[in-house]
Design an enzyme around this catalytic site. Structure first.
Site, PDB file in Angstrom:
ATOM      1  N   HIS A 166       6.436   0.305 -16.692  1.00 10.01           N
ATOM      2  CA  HIS A 166       5.559   0.568 -18.090  1.00 10.01           C
ATOM      3  C   HIS A 166       5.931   1.126 -19.683  1.00 10.01           C
ATOM      4  O   HIS A 166       5.634   0.254 -19.730  1.00 10.01           O
ATOM      5  CB  HIS A 166       4.600   1.824 -16.847  1.00 10.01           C
ATOM      6  CG  HIS A 166       3.944   1.411 -15.680  1.00 10.01           C
ATOM      7  ND1 HIS A 166       4.300   0.224 -15.161  1.00 10.01           N
ATOM      8  CD2 HIS A 166       4.073   2.494 -14.397  1.00 10.01           C
ATOM      9  CE1 HIS A 166       3.655   0.358 -13.975  1.00 10.01           C
ATOM     10  NE2 HIS A 166       3.516   1.801 -13.417  1.00 10.01           N
ATOM     11  N   ASP A 219       1.839  -5.398 -14.179  1.00  7.51           N
ATOM     12  CA  ASP A 219       1.829  -3.957 -14.299  1.00  7.51           C
ATOM     13  C   ASP A 219       0.447  -3.680 -14.889  1.00  7.51           C
ATOM     14  O   ASP A 219       0.028  -4.102 -16.403  1.00  7.51           O
ATOM     15  CB  ASP A 219       2.896  -4.461 -15.717  1.00  7.51           C
ATOM     16  CG  ASP A 219       3.375  -2.831 -16.411  1.00  7.51           C
ATOM     17  OD1 ASP A 219       2.904  -2.043 -16.033  1.00  7.51           O
ATOM     18  OD2 ASP A 219       4.600  -2.767 -16.505  1.00  7.51           O
ATOM     19  N   HIS A 220      -0.143  -2.914 -14.463  1.00  9.15           N
ATOM     20  CA  HIS A 220      -1.608  -2.663 -14.008  1.00  9.15           C
ATOM     21  C   HIS A 220      -1.699  -1.929 -15.612  1.00  9.15           C
ATOM     22  O   HIS A 220      -2.638  -2.109 -16.660  1.00  9.15           O
ATOM     23  CB  HIS A 220      -2.029  -1.479 -13.458  1.00  9.15           C
ATOM     24  CG  HIS A 220      -1.441  -0.593 -12.962  1.00  9.15           C
ATOM     25  ND1 HIS A 220      -0.144   0.168 -12.174  1.00  9.15           N
ATOM     26  CD2 HIS A 220      -1.818   0.840 -13.804  1.00  9.15           C
ATOM     27  CE1 HIS A 220       0.133   0.723 -12.351  1.00  9.15           C
ATOM     28  NE2 HIS A 220      -1.097   1.585 -13.522  1.00  9.15           N
ATOM     29  N   LYS A 237       6.605  13.522 -12.525  1.00 10.34           N
ATOM     30  CA  LYS A 237       5.745  14.276 -12.139  1.00 10.34           C
ATOM     31  C   LYS A 237       4.603  15.132 -11.543  1.00 10.34           C
ATOM     32  O   LYS A 237       6.101  16.391 -11.807  1.00 10.34           O
ATOM     33  CB  LYS A 237       5.817  13.276 -10.096  1.00 10.34           C
ATOM     34  CG  LYS A 237       5.786  11.956  -9.804  1.00 10.34           C
ATOM     35  CD  LYS A 237       5.420  11.435  -8.258  1.00 10.34           C
ATOM     36  CE  LYS A 237       5.246  10.109  -8.531  1.00 10.34           C
ATOM     37  NZ  LYS A 237       4.038   9.589  -8.776  1.00 10.34           N
ATOM     38  N   GLY A 267      -4.735  -2.286   2.944  1.00 11.97           N
ATOM     39  CA  GLY A 267      -3.606  -1.606   2.040  1.00 11.97           C
ATOM     40  C   GLY A 267      -5.161  -0.594   1.227  1.00 11.97           C
ATOM     41  O   GLY A 267      -6.209  -1.145   0.971  1.00 11.97           O
ATOM     42  N   ARG A 317      -2.340  -6.605   9.802  1.00 13.13           N
ATOM     43  CA  ARG A 317      -1.781  -7.169  10.976  1.00 13.13           C
ATOM     44  C   ARG A 317      -2.806  -6.420  12.308  1.00 13.13           C
ATOM     45  O   ARG A 317      -2.642  -7.059  13.097  1.00 13.13           O
ATOM     46  CB  ARG A 317      -0.245  -5.857  11.623  1.00 13.13           C
ATOM     47  CG  ARG A 317       0.931  -7.050  11.021  1.00 13.13           C
ATOM     48  CD  ARG A 317       2.398  -5.593  11.719  1.00 13.13           C
ATOM     49  NE  ARG A 317       2.173  -4.877  10.916  1.00 13.13           N
ATOM     50  CZ  ARG A 317       3.363  -3.949  10.322  1.00 13.13           C
ATOM     51  NH1 ARG A 317       4.121  -4.225  10.783  1.00 13.13           N
ATOM     52  NH2 ARG A 317       3.265  -3.084   9.950  1.00 13.13           N
TER      53      ARG A 317
HETATM   54  P1  NAD Z   1      -0.350   0.579   1.768  1.00 15.55           P
HETATM   55  O1  NAD Z   1       0.402   0.389   2.309  1.00 15.55           O
HETATM   56  O2  NAD Z   1      -1.408   0.986   1.719  1.00 15.55           O
HETATM   57  O3  NAD Z   1      -0.841  -1.083   2.531  1.00 15.55           O
HETATM   58  C1  NAD Z   1       0.390  -2.529   2.905  1.00 15.55           C
HETATM   59  C2  NAD Z   1      -0.675  -3.368   3.622  1.00 15.55           C
HETATM   60  O4  NAD Z   1       0.792  -4.549   3.597  1.00 15.55           O
HETATM   61  C3  NAD Z   1      -1.027  -2.733   4.621  1.00 15.55           C
HETATM   62  O5  NAD Z   1      -2.385  -3.871   4.744  1.00 15.55           O
HETATM   63  C4  NAD Z   1      -0.306  -3.450   6.040  1.00 15.55           C
HETATM   64  O6  NAD Z   1      -1.342  -3.612   7.539  1.00 15.55           O
HETATM   65  C5  NAD Z   1       0.367  -4.979   5.657  1.00 15.55           C
HETATM   66  N1  NAD Z   1       1.235  -4.889   5.974  1.00 15.55           N
HETATM   67  C6  NAD Z   1       2.787  -4.057   6.423  1.00 15.55           C
HETATM   68  N2  NAD Z   1       3.692  -4.395   7.116  1.00 15.55           N
HETATM   69  C7  NAD Z   1       3.126  -6.474   8.117  1.00 15.55           C
HETATM   70  C8  NAD Z   1       3.712  -7.282   8.997  1.00 15.55           C
HETATM   71  N3  NAD Z   1       4.833  -7.338   8.938  1.00 15.55           N
HETATM   72  N4  NAD Z   1       2.685  -8.452   8.779  1.00 15.55           N
HETATM   73  C9  NAD Z   1       1.197  -8.100   7.998  1.00 15.55           C
HETATM   74  N5  NAD Z   1       0.748  -7.162   7.495  1.00 15.55           N
HETATM   75  C10 NAD Z   1       1.839  -6.060   6.964  1.00 15.55           C
HETATM   76  O7  NAD Z   1       0.613  -0.560   0.543  1.00 15.55           O
HETATM   77  P2  NAD Z   1      -0.341   0.247  -0.936  1.00 15.55           P
HETATM   78  O8  NAD Z   1      -0.211   0.795  -1.376  1.00 15.55           O
HETATM   79  O9  NAD Z   1      -1.594  -0.847  -0.848  1.00 15.55           O
HETATM   80  O10 NAD Z   1       0.503  -1.260  -1.713  1.00 15.55           O
HETATM   81  C11 NAD Z   1       0.569  -1.950  -2.022  1.00 15.55           C
HETATM   82  C12 NAD Z   1       2.029  -2.973  -3.109  1.00 15.55           C
HETATM   83  O11 NAD Z   1       0.937  -2.882  -3.548  1.00 15.55           O
HETATM   84  C13 NAD Z   1       3.345  -2.956  -2.850  1.00 15.55           C
HETATM   85  O12 NAD Z   1       4.358  -3.222  -3.253  1.00 15.55           O
HETATM   86  C14 NAD Z   1       3.056  -1.270  -3.391  1.00 15.55           C
HETATM   87  O13 NAD Z   1       4.429  -0.866  -4.177  1.00 15.55           O
HETATM   88  C15 NAD Z   1       2.557  -1.230  -4.871  1.00 15.55           C
HETATM   89  N6  NAD Z   1       1.669  -0.617  -5.176  1.00 15.55           N
HETATM   90  C16 NAD Z   1       0.549  -0.387  -5.273  1.00 15.55           C
HETATM   91  C17 NAD Z   1      -0.156   0.601  -5.427  1.00 15.55           C
HETATM   92  C18 NAD Z   1      -0.946   2.108  -4.948  1.00 15.55           C
HETATM   93  O14 NAD Z   1      -1.881   2.798  -6.098  1.00 15.55           O
HETATM   94  N7  NAD Z   1      -1.626   1.472  -3.752  1.00 15.55           N
HETATM   95  C19 NAD Z   1       0.224   0.895  -7.632  1.00 15.55           C
HETATM   96  C20 NAD Z   1       1.378   0.402  -7.864  1.00 15.55           C
HETATM   97  C21 NAD Z   1       1.536  -1.091  -6.992  1.00 15.55           C
END
Ligand code: NAD
Length: 487
Positions: free
Chosen positions: A241, A178-179, A339, A16, A47
């Site tokens: 935050h 909470d970054h 935003k 992700g 996955r």
């Molecule tokens: P993303 O959609 O890029 O990644 C999600 C990941 O989950 C992927 O690797 C996907 O393959 C995996 N996945 C989904 N369904 C699956 C399943 N059934 N089995 C196995 N793997 C599965 O999301 P992200 O942006 O990396 O965010 C991840 C978490 O962090 C979320 O809860 C999001 O709210 C939180 N978050 C993200 C950010 C950011 O900057 N990206 C910031 C704060 C919080």
């Protein structure tokens, strides 16, 4: 000197965005600085069918611009392993356990495990229950689970989520990230307040007129529109935050940086929040959506892809928060976040009362204002009055600025880097505790409920501007104005 740590990281959501943009670079920074040496390994799961080689290449790509030699990047990436895994499939956890046990032996890790759930919270309960039932939770070393926001969508759902995770793990093993709490300048709030007697003496209602917290983003909803449209600014930014920053700004001094001690001090302010009636919400909170800008050729929120065309989701909120305690009663704490605003900016301004001396009760004499710049620039500024050069005794405003350097990899740690290190050290001080999360949800839920019951229309602001006029009126009613007000 740094001390190296032993741990196996198991990252759910390893393909992700968060993993690639933040987690791998942060682990690399810890590696370069010696906090991780040889006794660590990372298993990425998701996955997709990836090989270890492909995964290692992705990891190298995400860290290679961060400094260090090619050999270091290569050696670091060799600690990474990939396991294709569907989190709902019990059998996959058995494969993951066997790989974990093998890597534990290979790297002599001693059973320490950090499970990082970088996935949608819908999966948290499924993952944690399987980690327990399929014996991935190890009884040799420590087991720690890091979860990402959102922690639910309201108090009830966050409690259900919490209860579900606590069926498999102890509350001390749960790290809610909470970054913002890992940001240099957010941690600096404590140093600034409590290491400077000059500041701490005046940090109260006797001297402070109002406090302003702004977290503005220049970007729109981008590819997160699907998620954002069900969330909105209140849930996405205020519950976590803003309420954390607010607590650090207003809490009493903790006796130490001990996690329990800091949590208690934060809780004292969160339980002193003035409760909100529907009338209070109407009078003290503004919600708005960004509208199309011809001038800047920017879409309005309702024109964005994956946004419901009748959506009433707020992309902006401004509000007045009040505390009922000895230190703060009567001091408004204004917050806003949105935003597609004019500029990306996170800052806090402390506006002091004007001089009480009749000598300087003049129009030229300004309020003293201290601003903490949380990012992208980091630093402080302070405005004071001084005598104007010349024959008269008139005053003029002087502004003192202290901007911290951008920093190199050695100097300025990333928020995620610090928080991962804290987790390795078992220190939960800079993580959100359940009591804090639940109390801020209750506060935010009252706002949401009042909005849901009201038929008042959302305010609008032109995309690329500082926000709606209604937010200026909110302060004007109290005789104040926003310090940060770019045109
Ligand atoms: P993303 O959609 O890029 O990644 C999600 C990941 O989950 C992927 O690797 C996907 O393959 C995996 N996945 C989904 N369904 C699956 C399943 N059934 N089995 C196995 N793997 C599965 O999301 P992200 O942006 O990396 O965010 C991840 C978490 O962090 C979320 O809860 C999001 O709210 C939180 N978050 C993200 C950010 C950011 O900057 N990206 C910031 C704060 C919080």
């Amino acid at each position: 000197m740094s001390q190296s740590n032993k741990a196996l990281f198991i990252i759910f959501g390893g393909t992700g965005d968060l993993a690639q943009r933040k987690l791998y670079p942060s682990l690399y920074r810890l590696y370069i600085k010696g906090f991780l040496e040889e006794q660590f390994a990372v298993i990425g799961t998701a996955r997709r069918e990836w090989s270890d080689e492909h995964y290692q290449e992705i990891v190298r790509d995400s860290v290679k611009k961060l400094g260090g030699s090619e050999e270091q990047v290569e050696a670091f990436s060799r600690h990474f392993y990939y396991q294709s895994h569907n989190v709902k499939d019990t059998e996959h956890y058995n494969t993951l356990r066997d790989l974990s046990d093998d890597l534990d032996k290979k790297y002599d890790i001693g059973g320490n495990r950090i499970f990082y759930l970088s996935m949608s919270p819908n999966f948290f309960g499924t993952i944690t229950s399987h980690l327990k039932s399929q014996n991935l939770v190890n009884d040799q070393g420590f087991n720690r689970v890091i979860i990402e926001k959102p922690f639910g969508t309201d108090y009830e759902s966050s409690k259900a989520l919490n209860d579900e995770i606590l069926e498999a793990f102890e509350s001390e093993e749960l790290y809610r990230i909470d970054h913002y709490l890992g940001k240099e300048m957010v941690q600096n709030i404590l140093a600034f307040r409590f290491s400077n007697p000059l500041i701490e003496q005046v940090w109260n209602k006797q001297f402070i007129s109002n406090i302003q917290i702004t977290l503005s983003e220049e970007l729109g909803v981008e590819e997160r529109a699907g998620y954002y449209d069900t969330s909105g600014a209140l849930r996405d930014m205020v519950q976590n935050h803003i309420m954390q920053i607010f607590s650090l700004l207003t809490m009493e001094a903790p006796a130490s940086f001990n996690s329990q001690e800091v949590k208690e001090k934060k809780m004292n302010v969160l339980t002193s929040l003035k409760q909100l009636s529907a009338e209070d919400v109407k009078a003290n909170f503004v919600r708005a959506q960004y509208a199309h800008s011809n001038k800047k050729s920017l879409n309005g929120y309702l024109e964005e892809e994956n946004v419901d065309k009748d959506s009433s989701t707020e992309t902006y909120i401004a509000g007045k928060i009040e505390l009922e305690n000895d230190r703060w009663s009567g001091v408004p704490i204004y917050v806003r976040t949105g935003k597609r605003m004019a500029k990306k900016e996170a800052q806090i301004s402390i506006v002091f009362k004007k001089s009480a001396s009749p000598l300087y009760d003049t129009e030229e004499t300004a309020e003293n204002i201290i601003t903490l710049y949380l990012g992208p620039s980091e630093g402080f500024s302070m405005t004071l009055n001084e005598k104007k050069i010349g024959m008269s005794m008139d005053t003029t405003i002087m502004k003192l600025d202290h901007l911290r350097s951008e920093g190199t990899i050695q100097e300025s740690p990333e928020a995620y880097e610090k928080l991962l290190l804290d987790c390795l050290n078992g220190d939960r001080t800079h993580f959100a505790h359940w009591e804090e999360v639940s109390n801020s949800w209750k506060y935010v839920d009252a706002i949401r409920q009042a909005w849901d019951q009201s038929n008042e229309k959302l305010a609008q602001y032109e995309a690329g501007t500082v926000g709606p006029e209604e937010a200026n009126e909110l302060l004007a009613k109290d005789g104040h104005e926003w310090v940060w007000n770019p045109k």
